[in-house]
Write an enzyme that holds these catalytic residues in place. Structure first.
Site, short mmCIF file in Angstrom:
data_model
loop_
_atom_site.label_atom_id
_atom_site.label_comp_id
_atom_site.label_asym_id
_atom_site.label_seq_id
_atom_site.Cartn_x
_atom_site.Cartn_y
_atom_site.Cartn_z
N TRP A 135 2.17 -4.44 -3.37
CA TRP A 135 2.81 -3.12 -3.45
C TRP A 135 4.21 -3.23 -4.05
O TRP A 135 4.67 -2.33 -4.74
CB TRP A 135 2.87 -2.47 -2.07
CG TRP A 135 3.94 -1.42 -1.94
CD1 TRP A 135 5.12 -1.52 -1.27
CD2 TRP A 135 3.94 -0.11 -2.53
NE1 TRP A 135 5.85 -0.37 -1.40
CE2 TRP A 135 5.16 0.52 -2.16
CE3 TRP A 135 3.04 0.59 -3.33
CZ2 TRP A 135 5.49 1.81 -2.56
CZ3 TRP A 135 3.37 1.87 -3.73
CH2 TRP A 135 4.58 2.47 -3.35
N ASP A 309 -7.72 -13.71 -5.83
CA ASP A 309 -7.09 -12.66 -5.04
C ASP A 309 -8.14 -11.63 -4.61
O ASP A 309 -8.82 -11.03 -5.45
CB ASP A 309 -6.00 -11.98 -5.88
CG ASP A 309 -5.09 -11.07 -5.08
OD1 ASP A 309 -5.53 -10.53 -4.05
OD2 ASP A 309 -3.93 -10.89 -5.51
#
Length: 363
Positions: A135, A309
Site C-alpha cells: 500500500w 508475492d
C-alpha cells in the site's frame, strides 16, 4: 504424518543487513486534523542534514518499525518514518477509540495531505526520495502524481494497484464453493499454496455469505457490538484477516509465530482500516494511477517485486511498467527477487538497500 516445518529456513533477512540498527535522533507527534484530532507519530534517523527520504508503510493500516531505517545509509540520508492515520502509535486508532472515530477523515486524500504537513513540520522544502511498499507503493504513486515537483525519486516495493481483481485474488479465491469443495481450484488466488490458513480465514464467514468475502468481513467490522459474543466475533474476524495477510507475506511462513499480525490491538486497527479502504476502492477513481502515469513519467523510479508475492502478485508491477512504457518511460531499475511480499525477505531487503546506495544524489 511427519511435520518437516522445523527444517525450513526462514526467508527473512537476519545478519545480512549492510547498515546497523540505530536509535532515532528525533521523534514526535504531529496533529494534522481535528474532529477527530488525528495525530501522527514520526521518527527521524540518520543524518539531519542529509537527503530526505520519506518511508510509506503498507496496509492500509500497517505501521512503521525501527528496522525500516536499515535500508538506508545513515551518513547520507535523513530518514523519516511515520505511522499513517489510525496506525501504529498515531492516534486515534480503532483499538483505542473505535472505528467510528478512527476511520473518520481517514482517506487517501487526507493521507496525501498528511505527507505535506509532515514535510512542512520537518522543514523539508525541496525534493525528497519517497520509499513505499505494498500500500505504501500505492500512496507513493498517488502522492507523486499530485506533487511531482516534490519528488527526487520513487523507490517502490511490492506494487499494489488495488483493482478489484487484485483484491479478489487474495481475499475471495474459492470461498464461494469452499463449503462443498474446499480443495477445488475454482478460481485463481493466494489460497492455492495455503489451504490450512485459507480455511481459518474462510470459516469465520457463514457459507451463505462467502460470495463476497470482503463485504462479509466489513459487515462484521461495521457491527456495533451488543454483547460479549459480538465483541468476540469482531476480534476473531480481525485476527483472521490480519494473520492471513501476515502468513502469506513471506515465501517461507513463520508457522508458529504470526508476530504483530497476531496481536489483538494491531489486528483490530489493521483489518478494519484495510476493509475501510478496500470497500471504498482506495478512495480513488477507477484506473487513477495507471491513467495518470504521464504525471510521473520524468521521475526516476525504481521497482523491486518478489516473484512469488501472493499479497500483490507480480502482474501488478508488470501493469505499472507497461503503463510507464506507453509514455516512453521505464523504471531506472526493476528487480524481481526470489521472494514473497515482505520487505524483510533477504533478497528484497538487499536489493532495496543497493538501490538506495546507488541513487543519484539530490542537488
Amino acid at each position: 504424518m511427519i511435520d518437516f516445518s522445523s527444517l525450513q529456513q526462514t526467508s527473512a533477512i537476519t545478519d545480512e543487513w549492510k547498515y546497523p540498527a540505530v536509535d532515532p535522533i528525533n521523534s514526535g507527534m504531529l496533529r494534522v486534523d481535528t474532529a477527530p484530532d488525528h495525530t501522527l507519530y514520526w521518527e527521524e534517523y540518520g543524518n539531519p542534514a542529509g537527503e530526505p527520504v520519506i518511508v510509506l508503510h503498507g496496509g492500509p493500516g500497517g505501521a512503521c518499525a525501527p528496522i525500516m531505517a536499515r535500508f538506508f545509509d545513515p551518513a547520507r540520508y535523513r530518514i523519516i518514518l511515520f505511522d499513517q492515520r489510525g496506525c501504529g502509535k498515531s492516534e486515534p486508532t480503532v483499538a483505542s477509540a473505535g472505528p467510528a472515530v478512527a476511520l473518520t477523515r481517514n482517506t487517501t486524500d487526507y493521507l496525501v495531505a498528511d505527507i505535506n504537513a509532515l514535510r512542512t513540520s520537518l522543514d523539508i522544502a525541496g525534493k525528497m526520495h519517497v520509499f513505499g511498499g505494498s500500500w505504501g507503493s500505492t500512496l507513493a504513486l498517488v502522492y507523486a502524481i499530485r506533487h511531482p515537483t516534490n519528488i527526487a525519486s520513487l523507490i517502490l516495493r511490492g506494487i499494489f494497484i488495488g483493482d478489484r481483481d487484485d483484491l479478489r485474488y487474495m481475499y475471495q479465491g474459492n470461498a464461494a464453493t469452499f463449503a462443498d469443495a474446499p480443495f477445488a481450484l475454482t478460481a485463481p488466488g493466494s489460497y492455492i499454496a495455503y489451504p490450512d490458513e485459507w480455511a481459518a480465514f474462510v470459516e469465520v464467514i457463514p457459507p451463505e455469505q462467502r460470495g463476497d468475502m470482503m463485504r462479509a468481513y466489513k459487515a462484521i467490522f461495521d457491527m456495533v457490538p451488543a454483547n460479549a459474543a459480538d465483541r468476540a466475533l469482531q476480534l476473531r474476524a480481525a485476527l483472521a484477516w490480519s494473520v492471513w495477510e501476515g502468513t502469506i507475506s513471506n515465501l517461507i511462513p513463520k508457522d508458529d509465530d504470526p508476530g504483530k499480525f497476531g496481536d489483538a490491538a494491531f489486528a483490530l486497527s489493521f483489518a478494519q482500516i484495510e476493509a475501510h479502504f478496500f470497500a471504498h476502492h482506495l478512495f480513488l477513481e477507477p484506473d487513477y494511477i495507471l491513467g495518470n502515469i504521464d504525471r510521473i513519467a520524468d521521475i526516476p523510479t525504481h521497482i523491486v517485486h518478489g516473484r512469488f508475492d501472493q499479497v500483490c502478485p507480480l502482474t501488478q508491477a508488470s501493469r505499472l511498467i507497461a503503463a510507464m512504457a506507453s509514455f516512453g518511460a521505464a523504471p531506472v531499475s526493476y528487480v524481481r527477487t526470489n521472494a514473497g511480499h515482505s520487505a524483510m525477505e533477504a533478497q528484497t531487503a538487499l536489493a532495496l538497500t543497493a538501490i538506495m546506495d546507488g541513487l543519484a544524489r539530490i542537488a
